[in-house]
Design a protein around this motif. Structure first.
Motif, short mmCIF file in Angstrom:
data_model
loop_
_atom_site.label_atom_id
_atom_site.label_comp_id
_atom_site.label_asym_id
_atom_site.label_seq_id
_atom_site.Cartn_x
_atom_site.Cartn_y
_atom_site.Cartn_z
N THR A 106 8.38 -0.13 -3.68
CA THR A 106 7.11 0.60 -3.74
C THR A 106 6.30 0.15 -4.94
OG1 THR A 106 8.06 2.52 -2.62
CG2 THR A 106 6.06 2.89 -3.91
N ARG A 149 6.10 -2.72 5.11
CA ARG A 149 6.21 -1.29 5.40
C ARG A 149 5.51 -0.46 4.32
NH1 ARG A 149 11.74 -2.29 6.74
NH2 ARG A 149 12.35 -1.29 4.77
N ARG A 150 5.69 -0.84 3.05
CA ARG A 150 5.05 -0.08 1.97
C ARG A 150 3.53 -0.19 2.06
NH1 ARG A 150 9.75 0.37 2.02
NH2 ARG A 150 11.16 0.98 0.31
N ASP A 182 1.84 -0.53 4.78
CA ASP A 182 1.44 0.36 5.88
C ASP A 182 1.38 1.80 5.39
OD1 ASP A 182 1.31 -1.73 7.66
OD2 ASP A 182 3.33 -1.44 8.44
N ASP A 183 2.40 2.22 4.65
CA ASP A 183 2.44 3.59 4.14
C ASP A 183 1.27 3.88 3.20
OD1 ASP A 183 4.79 3.88 5.53
OD2 ASP A 183 6.09 3.55 3.79
N ASN A 223 -1.66 2.51 3.41
CA ASN A 223 -2.95 2.23 4.08
C ASN A 223 -3.79 1.22 3.29
OD1 ASN A 223 -2.63 4.01 6.31
ND2 ASN A 223 -3.06 5.74 4.96
#
Length: 593
Positions: A193, A230-231, A233-234, A236
């Motif tokens: 992250t 994925r991060r 995407d989370d 935005n």
């Protein structure tokens, strides 16, 4: 020839033969490897050393080579003296026939009982082999294959690499905007992250920034690529930022353009990488020589971000770069430059759902064997369990069969891969009854009894681990697949996005190994729902805090520790610290602001 000359000649001849006999005896007893012996003899021969003068130098070279193979980039004279005492004591004892080799005993008598000061003097007496360095002043030729500085003995290539690394780190920290950072933390603490946040923030501010993502293995690189996606995407992240984030991470070797035929990298000093920011994940797995190659290839203005878990096992090869940096930064004053550039993440979001695993990991890192034992014996905390070493094969299989049956029940390659991802047996050692080879063999014997036909290497449902990178097929060292036979055709399936698989013919794959069990080293960076940790026998050289911590923290939901409780407690109390010139050099400058 005078009597004295004849005596000296006889003594030298006897010592030369004795050194060879001593090294051979140490190899026979598996206290040194054949390559250790060959390197020692070759070094002395090239330097023109023979007789009594060659004895301490030859043994020092052999022991330094042995330490390097155990991951140490340096060997202290104190440890050298202690190891020599142990070796001469063991080799002076009678062999299986009750006899003592007189040549070996004569050489042991020359070496027995000496301290670090004696070894320093003996090595100083061989400047053609050892360059002694005090501060910036050295005696002996710069081409000497060994370097002695302070209390540390090193092969020159490691000494030179660590000197270059420290020089680059210090130069970076001296800048107004330091180009060197570290993020360290255990599993689930948000390291990826932080990478994604840094990318979004930096690329929004500096759209033209050229970024590279890297990892030590192909498997780690693929995992980093997927995790960053994925991060983003989370978060935005905006399309413009996403378009500038590298679509895939690379192995360090591929990033640098490794040329195997010339054993060198395309990108190196004088031919720098075309990047402004390089982010290296799983940095604990990168050895000192590879880190030196990466740092040497960075443009002077580029920023290097190291990301990893300093408490995990260090690299398979020699050196513990991330660990050395983090330890020195942690021990330094809060205002020092290195301390300010290392960020440690401590909250594990993953283990909040399974706190017993987090508590076990914390107990291991604290060296608190009693606390770990309390967690593992608490019936109310099923996330972590301990059972004694199985007394026979049936007892071992009783622990594995429920997981194996789920693999046999899988009706598709994707289902088989999911079942395999649900558990893994992790061993401290590769060979032996409780090592990877022994566990794999036992599982295959059980499979035969269940009706699986295993007549050759490739069989239906066989899990395999790839042992080398292959960019043509896009499979990498550490990838796990499953062999699946359909209508007489055997293919090996590997995970693909969205729960799919991609299949390859076995003949197209690089070297593979059966993977019902794997070493803890090979499991670094991986996660499994259930982990079964097989402890080694008492007296194992590899059983230490770092290995046990790495094994336990591979589990998402449950870990079972199997073995003698004394071995478990001993492992917790023993840290296998790598010998490192890098750490000593960093500490020498740790008080610099």
């Amino acid at each position: 020839m005078s009597a004295d000359m004849r005596a000296n000649t006889s003594a030298n001849t006897s010592a030369a033969a004795g050194l060879s006999a001593l090294l051979e005896a140490a190899v026979t007893r598996q206290q040194l490897s054949p390559s250790d012996r060959v390197l020692a003899e070759l070094t002395c021969r090239r330097a023109g050393l023979d007789g009594v003068a060659a004895v301490p130098v030859g043994l020092a070279v052999a022991m330094l080579a042995h330490a390097r193979d155990d991951g140490h980039s340096a060997l202290s004279l104190t440890d050298l003296a202690a190891d020599a005492r142990d070796l001469t004591r063991d080799l002076s004892s009678p062999n299986a026939d009750g006899a003592v080799d007189q040549q070996v005993e004569a050489v042991c008598a020359l070496l027995r009982g000496h301290d670090a000061a004696w070894w320093r003097a003996a090595l100083h007496a061989a400047p053609s082999v050892v360059q002694a360095v005090t501060g910036d002043v050295g005696s002996g030729p710069a081409s000497s294959p060994l370097v002695l500085h302070g209390d540390l003995l090193q092969f020159r290539r490691f000494y030179d690499a660590e000197q270059r690394l420290v020089a680059r780190i210090r130069a970076s920290l001296a800048q107004d905007a330091p180009t060197f950072r570290v993020i360290t933390g255990g599993p689930g603490t948000g390291k990826t992250t932080r990478i994604a946040e840094l990318l979004v923030e930096t690329l929004a501010q500096t759209p033209a920034l050229r970024v590279a993502l890297a990892a030590p293995t192909g498997k780690a690189a693929a995992r980093l690529s997927e995790s960053v996606r994925r991060r983003l995407d989370d978060m935005n992240a905006s399309p413009s930022v996403r378009a500038r984030v590298p679509q895939s991470a690379q192995t360090v070797h591929r990033l640098l353009g490794y040329q195997p035929d010339r054993d060198r990298f395309w990108s190196r000093a004088g031919i720098p990488l075309p990047y402004d920011l390089v982010i290296l994940d799983e940095a604990s797995m990168v050895d000192v020589l590879l880190m030196d190659a990466l740092v040497a290839a960075l443009p002077a203005h580029a920023t290097l971000l190291l990301v990893g878990d300093q408490d995990q096992l260090a690299s398979v090869e020699a050196g513990d770069v991330l660990g050395a940096i983090c330890r020195v930064a942690h021990d330094g004053a809060a205002g020092t430059a290195l301390h300010a550039r290392v960020q440690r993440l401590t909250r594990s979001y993953r283990f909040e759902r399974h706190p017993a695993i987090g508590d076990a990991a914390a107990a291991i890192l604290a060296g608190d064997a009693a606390a770990l034992s309390a967690v593992a014996h608490d019936p109310a905390r099923a996330d972590v369990r301990w059972v004694p070493a199985p007394h026979d094969r049936a007892a071992l299989l009783a622990l594995l069969v429920p997981h194996l049956e789920r693999c046999l029940a899988a009706d598709s390659p994707a289902a088989a891969l999911a079942a395999l991802d649900g558990f893994r047996v992790l061993c401290a050692e590769r060979e032996g009854t409780w090592g990877v080879s022994g566990i794999n063999a036992e599982v295959e014997r059980w499979l035969r009894r269940q009706g699986t036909i295993i007549t050759e290497r490739w069989y239906h449902r066989r899990p395999v681990m790839v042992m080398a990178n292959d960019y043509g097929t896009q499979v990498f060292n550490g990838d796990v697949g499953v062999a699946w036979e359909t209508d007489g055709e055997m293919l090996v399936h590997f995970p693909a996005p969205e729960g799919a698989t991609r299949a390859l013919q076995p003949s197209r794959l690089p070297d593979t190994q059966t993977a019902w069990a794997m070493t803890v080293h090979k499991a670094q960076g991986s996660e499994f729902d259930h982990v079964i940790v097989i402890l080694p026998p008492a007296g194992s050289r590899v059983a230490g805090r770092e290995l046990l911590y790495t094994a336990v923290t591979r589990a998402r939901s449950q870990v079972l520790i199997v073995g003698d409780e004394g071995v478990m407690r001993s492992a917790v109390s023993r840290t296998v610290r790598r010998g490192s010139g890098l750490e000593a050099l960093l500490r020498a400058g740790a008080t610099d602001a």
